[in-house]
Design an enzyme around this catalytic site. Structure first.
Site, PDB file in Angstrom:
ATOM      1  CD  GLU A 145       1.897  -1.845  20.531  1.00  0.00           C
ATOM      2  OE1 GLU A 145       1.555  -0.652  20.484  1.00  0.00           O
ATOM      3  OE2 GLU A 145       2.698  -2.360  19.722  1.00  0.00           O
ATOM      4  N   GLY A 153       0.835  -1.196   0.000  1.00  0.00           N
ATOM      5  CA  GLY A 153       0.000   0.000   0.000  1.00  0.00           C
ATOM      6  C   GLY A 153       0.868   1.243   0.000  1.00  0.00           C
ATOM      7  NE  ARG A 154      -2.855   6.742   0.851  1.00  0.00           N
ATOM      8  CZ  ARG A 154      -4.014   6.313   1.335  1.00  0.00           C
ATOM      9  NH1 ARG A 154      -4.028   5.444   2.333  1.00  0.00           N
ATOM     10  NH2 ARG A 154      -5.160   6.745   0.834  1.00  0.00           N
ATOM     11  N   GLY A 178       6.972   4.579  15.176  1.00  0.00           N
ATOM     12  CA  GLY A 178       7.175   4.688  13.744  1.00  0.00           C
ATOM     13  C   GLY A 178       6.595   5.946  13.123  1.00  0.00           C
ATOM     14  CG  HIS A 194       3.234   1.649  18.377  1.00  0.00           C
ATOM     15  ND1 HIS A 194       2.131   0.843  18.543  1.00  0.00           N
ATOM     16  CD2 HIS A 194       3.055   2.252  17.180  1.00  0.00           C
ATOM     17  CE1 HIS A 194       1.332   0.952  17.496  1.00  0.00           C
ATOM     18  NE2 HIS A 194       1.871   1.810  16.658  1.00  0.00           N
ATOM     19  CB  ALA A 222       2.344  -3.459  10.076  1.00  0.00           C
ATOM     20  NE  ARG A 223      -2.488  -1.501  14.668  1.00  0.00           N
ATOM     21  CZ  ARG A 223      -2.128  -0.262  14.359  1.00  0.00           C
ATOM     22  NH1 ARG A 223      -0.842   0.010  14.117  1.00  0.00           N
ATOM     23  NH2 ARG A 223      -3.027   0.702  14.289  1.00  0.00           N
ATOM     24  NE  ARG A 267      -6.556  -7.511   0.928  1.00  0.00           N
ATOM     25  CZ  ARG A 267      -7.688  -6.926   1.324  1.00  0.00           C
ATOM     26  NH1 ARG A 267      -8.682  -7.654   1.780  1.00  0.00           N
ATOM     27  NH2 ARG A 267      -7.826  -5.615   1.262  1.00  0.00           N
TER      28      ARG A 267
END
Length: 328
Positions: A272, A159-160, A292, A290, A242-243, A181
């Site tokens: 977290e 993505g972006r 970023g 966290h 990301a996650r 995807r």
């Protein structure tokens, strides 16, 4: 008679310039001490608010939404990911959801590139050596890492942010590969000189560095499972901005300790703010809290996005960053 301002409840402290503008436009209830809301406080907030402005750490689940007052019409998330919100339940109740899409792209990509450099070049380990006074001077064979020039980077989620990372990595001489995807248009692939892999398993087995940039959804939970991590080369690295839930952390540290993976750089964690102490203790893992997207410019831009979405919605227009269940 002036129009009544909507009640907007903000769950965390935001930059002063953002809070000031929100107070000018709305009947804004601020969280001045920045203490995270408890679930009970979230319930009280949704009972009185016309608009709730939560952050990614606030869990707005079905049980919270079930107690929402009749005036709650919008949840304007201060963040890009909306996995903290039960979007389907909100949609069924006629509550609009928005996020701050696109704002954090460059900041997160910068941090990702820093982590891609940090692990192979052993930056965190080198800092520990200095702090522990374990450095006796330069040596031609001490603290040798690996160059990233010429290495293969596998991006999960183009993505972006994934594309922004690809642009940076390409400038560092890395070969760009990706799994998505949906395959990106040919012009995007040509611009990034990127190779598409329909099979994530096949891509993982061939990469030197794997960087994660997909959202956390039920379908991506432990996407990098123990089975998939074992497909990777023993000299490969994982980078995650990301996650945390996308990676099986227990399997990750087990493979690093066994020498089946070279290391990892993590800005997000599965539980977290709790972090597996084995990750913190490992010289082969770089951990960050966290951060970023943590730039002053980025946080202000996020706040402005929230304001634009609320104002558009309250003026009877479609908010530019509305999130629908079909988009997840």
């Amino acid at each position: 008679m002036p129009k009544k301002k909507p009640i907007v409840v903000v769950t965390r402290k935001l930059p002063d310039v953002v809070e000031t503008r929100m107070r000018e436009l709305f009947d804004t209830r601020l969280n001045e001490n920045d203490k995270p809301f408890t679930q009970a406080e979230l319930v009280e907030a949704v009972k009185i608010a016309d608009v709730l402005v939560p952050t990614v750490t606030d869990r707005i689940d079905a049980s919270v939404l079930a107690q929402a007052g009749p005036n709650l019409k919008m949840i304007a998330n201060f963040g890009n990911g909306v996995d903290n919100i039960d979007v389907i339940s909100a949609n069924n109740r006629g509550i609009a959801i928005t996020n701050t899409a696109g704002v954090m792209t460059e900041d997160t990509a910068d941090m990702t590139m820093a982590l891609i450099l940090a692990v192979p070049r052993r930056l965190s380990e080198g800092m520990r050596k200095i702090e522990n006074k374990e450095w006796d001077g330069w040596s031609p064979t001490w603290m040798l890492g690996h160059r990233i020039w010429g290495k293969r980077l596998g991006i999960i989620g183009m993505g972006r942010i994934g594309q922004a990372v690809a642009r940076r990595a390409k400038a560092f001489g890395m070969s760009i590969h990706y799994h998505n995807r949906i395959r990106e248009p040919l012009e995007v692939e040509e611009q990034l000189e990127a190779t598409f892999w329909e099979s994530l398993d096949q891509m993982l087995a061939r990469m030197d560095v794997v960087s994660i940039h997909c959202p956390h959804t039920p379908g991506t939970y432990h996407l990098l499972s123990a089975r998939r991590l074992k497909l990777m080369k023993p000299d490969a690295y994982i980078v995650n901005t990301a996650r945390g839930e996308i990676v099986d952390e227990t399997a990750l540290i087990r493979q690093i300790e066994a020498g089946e993976l070279a290391g990892a750089a993590l800005d997000v964690f599965e539980h977290e703010p709790a972090i597996n102490p084995k990750l913190v203790a490992s010289d082969k893992v770089v951990v960050l809290p966290h951060m970023g997207s943590a730039t002053i410019e980025g946080r202000v831009d996020m706040g402005e996005k929230v304001i634009i979405n609320i104002k558009a919605f309250m003026d009877g227009h479609r908010p530019p960053d509305r999130v629908l269940p079909s988009m997840l």
